[in-house]
Scaffold this motif. Structure first.
Motif, PDB file in Angstrom:
ATOM      1  N   GLY A  65       0.729  -1.202   0.074  1.00  0.00           N
ATOM      2  CA  GLY A  65      -0.112  -0.029   0.070  1.00  0.00           C
ATOM      3  C   GLY A  65       0.812   1.158  -0.120  1.00  0.00           C
ATOM      4  O   GLY A  65       0.527   2.280  -0.797  1.00  0.00           O
ATOM      5  N   SER A  66       1.963   1.330   0.611  1.00  0.00           N
ATOM      6  CA  SER A  66       2.633   2.696   0.885  1.00  0.00           C
ATOM      7  C   SER A  66       3.414   3.077  -0.465  1.00  0.00           C
ATOM      8  O   SER A  66       3.305   4.063  -1.085  1.00  0.00           O
ATOM      9  N   PRO A  67       4.213   2.157  -1.153  1.00  0.00           N
ATOM     10  CA  PRO A  67       4.799   2.529  -2.512  1.00  0.00           C
ATOM     11  C   PRO A  67       3.756   2.785  -3.351  1.00  0.00           C
ATOM     12  O   PRO A  67       3.658   3.612  -4.203  1.00  0.00           O
ATOM     13  N   HIS A  68       2.374   2.049  -3.320  1.00  0.00           N
ATOM     14  CA  HIS A  68       1.447   2.270  -4.194  1.00  0.00           C
ATOM     15  C   HIS A  68       1.160   3.742  -4.258  1.00  0.00           C
ATOM     16  O   HIS A  68       0.781   4.498  -5.056  1.00  0.00           O
ATOM     17  N   LEU A  69       0.643   4.186  -3.049  1.00  0.00           N
ATOM     18  CA  LEU A  69       0.076   5.611  -2.662  1.00  0.00           C
ATOM     19  C   LEU A  69       1.287   6.694  -3.245  1.00  0.00           C
ATOM     20  O   LEU A  69       1.069   7.704  -3.714  1.00  0.00           O
ATOM     21  N   LEU A  70       2.520   6.365  -2.820  1.00  0.00           N
ATOM     22  CA  LEU A  70       3.597   7.234  -3.367  1.00  0.00           C
ATOM     23  C   LEU A  70       3.520   7.345  -4.697  1.00  0.00           C
ATOM     24  O   LEU A  70       3.500   8.373  -5.424  1.00  0.00           O
ATOM     25  N   LEU A  71       3.339   6.139  -5.625  1.00  0.00           N
ATOM     26  CA  LEU A  71       3.331   6.305  -6.983  1.00  0.00           C
ATOM     27  C   LEU A  71       2.331   7.009  -7.499  1.00  0.00           C
ATOM     28  O   LEU A  71       2.220   7.835  -8.650  1.00  0.00           O
ATOM     29  N   LEU A  72       1.083   6.739  -6.995  1.00  0.00           N
ATOM     30  CA  LEU A  72      -0.132   7.369  -7.296  1.00  0.00           C
ATOM     31  C   LEU A  72      -0.218   8.857  -6.930  1.00  0.00           C
ATOM     32  O   LEU A  72      -0.719   9.561  -7.824  1.00  0.00           O
ATOM     33  N   SER A  73       0.903   9.436  -6.057  1.00  0.00           N
ATOM     34  CA  SER A  73       0.807  10.686  -5.610  1.00  0.00           C
ATOM     35  C   SER A  73       1.942  11.572  -6.498  1.00  0.00           C
ATOM     36  O   SER A  73       2.236  12.459  -5.998  1.00  0.00           O
ATOM     37  N   GLY A  74       2.700  10.859  -7.650  1.00  0.00           N
ATOM     38  CA  GLY A  74       3.633  11.365  -8.092  1.00  0.00           C
ATOM     39  C   GLY A  74       5.028  11.393  -7.623  1.00  0.00           C
ATOM     40  O   GLY A  74       5.839  12.146  -7.955  1.00  0.00           O
ATOM     41  N   VAL A  75       5.337  10.294  -6.622  1.00  0.00           N
ATOM     42  CA  VAL A  75       6.381  10.086  -6.011  1.00  0.00           C
ATOM     43  C   VAL A  75       7.022   8.827  -6.324  1.00  0.00           C
ATOM     44  O   VAL A  75       6.385   7.951  -5.880  1.00  0.00           O
ATOM     45  N   GLY A  76       8.133   8.956  -7.296  1.00  0.00           N
ATOM     46  CA  GLY A  76       8.415   7.734  -7.734  1.00  0.00           C
ATOM     47  C   GLY A  76       9.291   7.899  -8.855  1.00  0.00           C
ATOM     48  O   GLY A  76       9.957   8.579  -9.233  1.00  0.00           O
ATOM     49  N   PRO A  77       9.834   6.706  -9.522  1.00  0.00           N
ATOM     50  CA  PRO A  77      10.621   6.807 -10.822  1.00  0.00           C
ATOM     51  C   PRO A  77       9.838   7.683 -11.993  1.00  0.00           C
ATOM     52  O   PRO A  77       8.661   7.401 -12.105  1.00  0.00           O
ATOM     53  N   ALA A  78      10.384   8.792 -12.384  1.00  0.00           N
ATOM     54  CA  ALA A  78       9.938   9.878 -13.003  1.00  0.00           C
ATOM     55  C   ALA A  78       9.448   8.969 -14.424  1.00  0.00           C
ATOM     56  O   ALA A  78       8.149   9.264 -14.746  1.00  0.00           O
ATOM     57  N   GLY A  79      10.050   8.149 -14.848  1.00  0.00           N
ATOM     58  CA  GLY A  79       9.780   7.562 -16.364  1.00  0.00           C
ATOM     59  C   GLY A  79       8.393   6.548 -16.147  1.00  0.00           C
ATOM     60  O   GLY A  79       7.492   6.629 -16.999  1.00  0.00           O
ATOM     61  N   GLU A  80       8.358   5.962 -14.926  1.00  0.00           N
ATOM     62  CA  GLU A  80       7.144   5.215 -14.575  1.00  0.00           C
ATOM     63  C   GLU A  80       5.992   6.029 -14.660  1.00  0.00           C
ATOM     64  O   GLU A  80       4.821   5.689 -14.910  1.00  0.00           O
ATOM     65  N   LEU A  81       6.128   6.983 -13.685  1.00  0.00           N
ATOM     66  CA  LEU A  81       5.169   8.012 -13.573  1.00  0.00           C
ATOM     67  C   LEU A  81       4.556   8.472 -14.825  1.00  0.00           C
ATOM     68  O   LEU A  81       3.415   8.803 -15.047  1.00  0.00           O
ATOM     69  N   SER A  82       5.385   8.871 -15.745  1.00  0.00           N
ATOM     70  CA  SER A  82       5.086   9.621 -17.023  1.00  0.00           C
ATOM     71  C   SER A  82       4.524   8.542 -17.914  1.00  0.00           C
ATOM     72  O   SER A  82       3.226   8.704 -18.550  1.00  0.00           O
TER      73      SER A  82
END
Ligand SMILES: Cc1cc2nc3c(=O)[nH]c(=O)nc-3n(C[C@H](O)[C@H](O)[C@H](O)COP(=O)(O)OP(=O)(O)OC[C@H]3O[C@@H](n4cnc5c(N)ncnc54)[C@H](O)[C@@H]3O)c2cc1C
Length: 509
Positions: free
Chosen positions: A240-257
């Protein structure tokens, strides 16, 4: 409108500790948010120790699964996670293990000052004043037989150091499960400055620039934003925690984009370093005993709830053996857990039986949690990468571990309780057979960690104060922040971690 100093996401093993400790002196307004139900204790399957497997796949379980695992014959492995106030401590197997000195000393050696084994013992002791622990009140006869078999093979009883054999300690009070919610939240709930909101799904963290200012939630009345004056604390677990970070724009830039999530902070290691304990079950029919709880009727369950007497207080894992597969190792690399129910998927399922679960304690393989999509309701992709280490060390250690467990199985006092193997090959000594057995029967023992790894190094997700690097107002405290996996079942170490985090937060107010 309510005003909150701390908003904690996730009422699990870590979240319950934080909610209690941060609200204790009455000065801070604390809100604890949980997606699952607030009243899991109304279910007998939660309360009666032996019944926890019945909770898997139900509404108290997020019911995740891995992507197909190449190292495990392309099987998708079930990943249960608790979804309730109490989190995974409401559905877990109730074992309490602190881990080995070497685990924590290794954390300190990476530059985490104050995180050595000796530094952390007071936090375990503090946790053990809150969580009630008991030994087994009614071990089945097959359990002393396991212990004797270990002794005959020359293993020593585990004492100060977690090595050798030991009977299980369980998170129980008066014969019932004692979850983190029972231990920490129940006494704190009457405080006016602590609010627990169950049945509330968190969609993402809300930022102003690089400062976390609140969270977006879905509840009975639709979607709303809840502001945090001081801090948002993620305690949503290793998925849950890494998932929420990713959904919130905090994570590897390429994956988020790729998923169209606006970037708040490029933190390349969010969701990386996933590590889990792999378990291989050597399972057999029962010979001369009944597995407790296997076919328990509702009358028998009601009777147990009334008198709390009998074998239904078993936690299935009744004894443990920590061993080294090579003499030159500094600490055990394999745990053998003695199970009085034949858990696992087998060729010939049986209600009554026993199993030795061979657990790889310090896997080298690493995996990932990544976005499936930008929709918060789409479970992330969970890829633990079991047995993927290039050198093949994990497989080699497990093969040696299986052989050690087979020696226990061959001891006459233990073997007398065993019928036929439930999957062919459980007793084969051939390396190819053992390898095939591991690949076709191995699965998770549900100890996922390190997906928001804490470290003194700049590649870690959170710093030693649990703060997410490059951001303010946002911390993560749960199994995801473990610096590396420990030689233990993870509930006690996570509770210790949260006790320590609460100290850090209170000192920094
Ligand atoms: C089946 C099973 C058996 C286990 N057996 C043992 C054992 O015997 N002994 C042992 O030591 N360890 C065991 N473990 C592991 C141990 O229980 C976990 O490591 C520990 O509970 C993790 O604590 P946590 O705080 O990191 O996460 P959790 O306790 O899982 O808490 C996370 C909480 O966050 C909530 N949440 C997540 N996402 C959201 C969201 N978007 N919105 C709102 N809330 C959210 C979840 O519902 C959950 O309540 C077991 C785990 C499982 C699943």
């Amino acid at each position: 409108m309510s005003r909150w100093d701390y908003v904690i996401v996730g009422a699990g093993s870590a979240g319950c500790v934080l909610a209690d400790r941060l609200s204790a002196d009455g000065t801070a307004q604390v809100l604890l948010i949980e997606a699952g139900t607030g009243t899991p204790e109304t279910r007998p399957e939660v309360q009666v120790p032996i019944l926890f497997p019945r909770l898997f796949g139900g509404d108290l379980d997020w019911n995740f699964a891995t992507v197909p695992q190449r190292g495990l014959a392309d099987r998708a492995i079930p990943i249960p996670r608790g979804k309730a106030v109490g989190g995974s401590s409401v559905i877990n197997a109730q074992l309490w293990t602190r881990g080995h000195r070497a685990d924590y000393d290794a954390w300190a050696e990476t530059g985490l000052d104050g995180w050595s084994h000796d530094d952390l013992q007071p936090y375990f002791e503090r946790a053990e004043q809150r969580i009630s622990l008991t030994g087994l009140r009614h071990p089945l006869p097959v359990t002393p037989a396991f212990v004797n078999a270990c002794a005959h093979l020359g293993y020593a009883p585990a004492a100060e150091v977690q090595e050798g054999y030991a009977l299980a300690r369980a998170t129980h009070r008066d014969g019932l499960r004692h979850s983190s919610a029972d231990a920490y939240l129940a006494p704190a709930r009457k405080r006016p400055n602590l609010t627990v909101r169950a049945d509330t799904f968190v969609r993402r963290v809300v930022f102003e620039g690089t400062r976390a200012v609140g969270i977006e939630v879905e509840g009975d009345s639709g979607t709303e934003t809840i502001r945090a004056e001081r801090e948002v604390i993620l305690a949503a677990g290793s998925v849950g925690s890494p998932h929420l970070l990713l959904l919130s724009g905090v994570g590897p830039a390429g994956e988020l984009s790729r998923h169209g999530v606006p970037l708040v902070q490029d933190v390349p290691s969010v969701g990386r370093d996933l590590t889990d304990h792999l378990l291989v079950p050597l399972a057999f029919e029962a010979e001369g005993f009944w597995s407790p709880g296997a076919n328990a009727s509702s009358e028998q369950i009601a009777q147990y709830l009334r008198d709390r007497h009998g074998a239904m207080d078993s936690i299935i894992s009744e004894a443990l053996l920590f061993l080294r597969t090579r003499d030159e190792l500094e600490a055990p690399d394999i745990e053998v857990v003695h199970l009085v129910v034949p858990l696992g998927e087998h060729q010939r399922p049986a209600a009554h039986g026993l199993a030795l679960g061979v657990i790889l304690l310090r896997p080298r393989s690493r995996g990932t949690i990544t976005l499936r999509s930008a929709d918060p309701h789409d479970a992330p992709l969970i890829d633990p990468g079991y047995l993927s280490d290039e050198a093949g060390d994990d497989l080699a250690t497990l093969v040696a571990g299986v052989r050690s467990a087979q020696q226990v199985l061959r001891q006459p006092e233990f073997a007398q309780w065993m019928g036929k193997p439930l999957t062919d090959g459980a007793l084969s000594e051939e390396i190819d057979d053992i390898t095939a057995y591991i690949r076709t029967t191995g699965g998770s023992i549900h100890h996922l960690v390190s997906t928001c790894r804490m470290g003194a190094d700049e590649h870690s997700v959170v710093d030693p104060n649990f703060a997410v690097r490059g951001l303010t107002g946002l911390r993560v405290v749960d199994a995801s922040t473990m610096p590396s996996i420990v030689r233990a079942h993870t509930h006690a170490p996570v509770t210790m971690l949260a006790e320590r985090a609460a100290d850090v937060f209170l000192q920094q107010r």
